[in-house]
Design a protein around this motif. Structure first.
Motif, PDB file in Angstrom:
ATOM      1  N   ARG A 187       1.003  -1.250   0.034  1.00  4.76           N
ATOM      2  CA  ARG A 187      -0.037   0.197   0.228  1.00  4.76           C
ATOM      3  C   ARG A 187       0.903   1.331  -0.048  1.00  4.76           C
ATOM      4  O   ARG A 187       0.465   2.759  -0.690  1.00  4.76           O
ATOM      5  N   SER A 188       2.073   1.110   0.411  1.00  2.00           N
ATOM      6  CA  SER A 188       2.389   2.532   0.528  1.00  2.00           C
ATOM      7  C   SER A 188       3.808   3.107  -0.467  1.00  2.00           C
ATOM      8  O   SER A 188       3.421   3.385  -0.873  1.00  2.00           O
TER       9      SER A 188
ATOM     10  N   ILE B  90       2.705   2.201  -3.842  1.00  2.00           N
ATOM     11  CA  ILE B  90       1.574   2.543  -4.515  1.00  2.00           C
ATOM     12  C   ILE B  90       1.078   3.695  -4.390  1.00  2.00           C
ATOM     13  O   ILE B  90       0.640   4.660  -4.612  1.00  2.00           O
ATOM     14  N   SER B  91       0.521   4.398  -2.823  1.00  2.00           N
ATOM     15  CA  SER B  91       0.719   5.535  -2.032  1.00  2.00           C
ATOM     16  C   SER B  91       1.792   6.559  -2.963  1.00  2.00           C
ATOM     17  O   SER B  91       2.303   7.394  -3.504  1.00  2.00           O
TER      18      SER B  91
ATOM     19  N   ASP C  88       1.467   6.658  -6.399  1.00  2.00           N
ATOM     20  CA  ASP C  88       0.249   7.926  -6.824  1.00  2.00           C
ATOM     21  C   ASP C  88       0.567   9.585  -6.391  1.00  2.00           C
ATOM     22  O   ASP C  88       0.709  10.604  -6.957  1.00  2.00           O
ATOM     23  N   SER C  89       2.186   9.005  -5.648  1.00  2.00           N
ATOM     24  CA  SER C  89       2.935  11.047  -5.114  1.00  2.00           C
ATOM     25  C   SER C  89       3.619  11.295  -6.500  1.00  2.00           C
ATOM     26  O   SER C  89       3.337  12.428  -6.280  1.00  2.00           O
TER      27      SER C  89
ATOM     28  N   GLU D  60       1.366  12.348  -9.124  1.00  2.00           N
ATOM     29  CA  GLU D  60       1.110  13.291  -8.468  1.00  2.00           C
ATOM     30  C   GLU D  60       2.226  14.743  -8.779  1.00  2.00           C
ATOM     31  O   GLU D  60       1.829  16.373  -9.596  1.00  2.00           O
TER      32      GLU D  60
ATOM     33  N   SER E  26       0.971   3.671 -12.134  1.00  2.00           N
ATOM     34  CA  SER E  26       0.135   3.306 -11.390  1.00  2.00           C
ATOM     35  C   SER E  26      -1.034   2.456 -10.901  1.00  2.00           C
ATOM     36  O   SER E  26      -1.280   1.438  -9.927  1.00  2.00           O
TER      37      SER E  26
ATOM     38  N   ARG F 230      -1.547  -0.935  -8.624  1.00  2.00           N
ATOM     39  CA  ARG F 230      -2.785  -1.135  -7.626  1.00  2.00           C
ATOM     40  C   ARG F 230      -3.590  -2.789  -7.774  1.00  2.00           C
ATOM     41  O   ARG F 230      -3.614  -3.317  -7.464  1.00  2.00           O
TER      42      ARG F 230
ATOM     43  N   SER G 180      -5.602   5.794   8.513  1.00  2.00           N
ATOM     44  CA  SER G 180      -6.597   5.243   7.865  1.00  2.00           C
ATOM     45  C   SER G 180      -5.833   3.394   7.262  1.00  2.00           C
ATOM     46  O   SER G 180      -6.605   2.286   7.233  1.00  2.00           O
TER      47      SER G 180
END
Lengths: 300, 231
Positions: free
Chosen positions: A43-44, A46-47, A50-51, A54, A169, A173, A273
């Motif tokens: 999960r980290s 993937i984030s 995402d970062s 962005e 990404s 995921r 979360s």
């Protein structure tokens, strides 16, 4: 009153069950914990992706190319309009300035541009959008809005790069989701197998319960609570491991991946979360495992 | 209370356990089911609390046709039928109190009420002082009394006892049967499966004698004794 008595009884039985076969339950908790730890790390990752998506989206400026025949005053008007819409800064780039920039970028080959009979480059507007709009979706919407303006020929913000990163990404995921589903199912069966040992050890008790009028639901309930306890303990183990990992290597990772993060963003492995997701995941894995195990036992 | 009409029970590749059994046991009756080993006594009792289903014929308990009730309804039938098993079926790692409390927990009785009812029941079977003992530390008679207490603690209307005195000496046998008679006097219908002829002669109760899965006698003690003596 009866429901309360039953609930208390199920919890008592579940706690007794855990106490009676601690090793079996420990194995299940450990399995769930490891799976959730892997899920938390994924999960980290993937984030982080995402970062990256962005931050790239935020760095790219939106360049709006005007149609041939546009004047400096019309370019200024477009710049004013876009600037007021986005809350950022808009700068008019004249054809001469654009050509000079191109020449500088082409270095040695740039001198060939001197031989052009006329400057083919149009007026353009360079737009730096406000931080809130620095993401692929907002940029896409802004570009579409700019393209719809009568004087605008095209708008560009490195769409392809952002789209490719978004696709990567998304693929990561989905791959993670598939991997987690497969590993999750395997975990359910491992937990079911361990719980089956615990159920087998209590087969006499179940037989007597059935003989004195217990419904299948009544027999199942304590084992489901046991599975839930295993799941929550597994999630707690995973959270503790994630926290320890983030304490041990978090600062180094922050430095290592600083180029991927938005300015001021922190690489976080443990957050409320994440904790909620892992607890939920653990609960689902534990409950599913016990449901499979006790269902299989009652069928036989 | 219990009715059987032309009931047969057989298992695959084995001779039938019960053949064309028709009988009726009224509310508040005390009935001995007797016969040699393999006559079908245990099977007959198992049909009465749905541990087995009849191959053919009808079994009615408290007005409910057991051939037609769904599996999910069986537990609710069993809550009204106490069963004393030949092999006791006690949980050896649980105390006497915990064993007796089992049917009450299934009914969702609160802990306080449960303790109170278990205490009363243990007093009734004379085991109040053994409440915290584990079953292996009890004698055979005491263990059987624990089983009876467990069968009666939720006040069922029917009590089925499968060879309740099978492993007991004559003194303990009388003790246990006196207890069952006392239960019957309080209004519970009692059905006891036994092959012990001495029990039948001591207690003048209705006797249903099975042989080869068929009812060969259904009547009072004197005629039953004569029949047993004859063969």
């Amino acid at each position: 009153m009866r429901a309360l008595a039953n609930t208390a009884y199920f919890w008592r039985c579940a706690v007794q069950g855990v106490r009676r076969a601690p090793l079996v339950h420990l194995l299940a908790v450990f399995t769930i914990g490891m799976v959730l730890l892997a899920a938390g790390l994924a999960r980290s990752g993937i984030s982080l992706l995402d970062s990256l998506t962005e931050s790239i989206g935020g760095e790219v400026e939106l360049t709006v190319y005007l149609r041939e025949g546009a004047t400096e005053s019309s370019a200024a008007e477009v710049a004013r309009l876009l600037g007021s819409k986005t809350g950022g800064s808009a700068m008019v780039v004249t054809p001469e300035a654009a050509l000079a920039r191109l020449r500088a970028e082409l270095r040695g080959v740039g001198d060939a541009l001197r031989d052009l009979p006329s400057n083919p480059l149009p007026y353009s507007v360079q737009l730096r959008v406000a931080p809130a709009l620095r993401n692929p979706a907002a940029l896409r919407a802004l570009a579409a809005e700019a393209r719809a303006m009568p004087l605008v020929q095209d708008a560009d913000y490195g769409e392809e790069a952002v789209a490719r990163l978004t696709a990567i990404s998304r693929a990561v995921r989905y791959a993670g989701l598939v991997a987690f589903t497969v590993i999750g199912l395997a975990t359910v069966f491992i937990v079911a197998a361990t719980l089956q040992l615990a159920i087998y050890a209590r087969r006499d008790e179940i037989e007597i319960q059935k003989l004195v009028g217990a419904t299948n639901r009544f027999v199942k309930a304590p084992f489901l609570v046991e599975g839930g306890i295993q799941g929550v303990l597994g999630a707690a183990l995973a959270l503790a491991a994630l926290w320890a990992f983030s304490q041990a290597v978090g600062p180094k990772l922050q430095l290592l991946f600083a180029f991927l993060l938005r300015p001021g963003a922190q690489l976080s492995l443990v957050s409320p979360s994440v904790a909620c997701e892992l607890l939920l995941g653990g609960g689902v894995l534990g409950l599913s495992g016990s449901f499979v195990a006790v269902g299989r036992f009652l069928k036989t | 209370m219990i009715q059987m009409f032309h009931v047969s029970k057989s298992y695959a590749s084995a001779p039938p356990c019960l053949t064309d059994v028709t009988l009726q046991i009224d509310k508040g009756e005390f009935v001995f089911v007797t016969g040699p080993s393999g006559a079908g006594k245990s099977t007959l009792l198992k049909l009465m609390f749905c541990a087995e289903r009849a191959t053919s014929g009808q079994v009615l308990v408290d007005g409910r046709n057991l051939g037609r009730i769904r599996n999910s309804a069986v537990p609710f039938l069993r809550r009204n039928v106490g069963v004393v098993f030949q092999d006791f079926k006690l949980l050896l790692q649980r105390t006497v109190s915990e064993n007796v409390a089992f049917p009450l927990q299934v009914l969702g009785v609160s802990r306080v009420e449960c303790e109170e009812r278990v205490r009363k029941m243990l007093r009734r079977v004379g085991l109040a002082h053994k409440a915290d003992s584990l079953p292996p530390r009890l004698s055979g008679g005491e263990q059987q009394r624990v089983v009876i207490a467990r069968a009666l603690v939720n006040e069922p209307t029917i009590l089925l006892a499968d060879e309740p005195t099978g492993n007991l000496d004559p003194e303990l046998t009388i003790e246990i049967l006196d207890l069952l008679c006392d239960v019957n006097v309080r209004g519970t219908t009692v059905v006891v499966a036994t092959h012990d002829a001495s029990v039948l002669t001591r207690y003048r109760k209705r006797i249903i004698r099975l042989q080869g899965g068929r009812v060969v006698f259904d009547g009072n003690e004197l005629r039953g004794r004569a029949l047993m003596a004859a063969g």
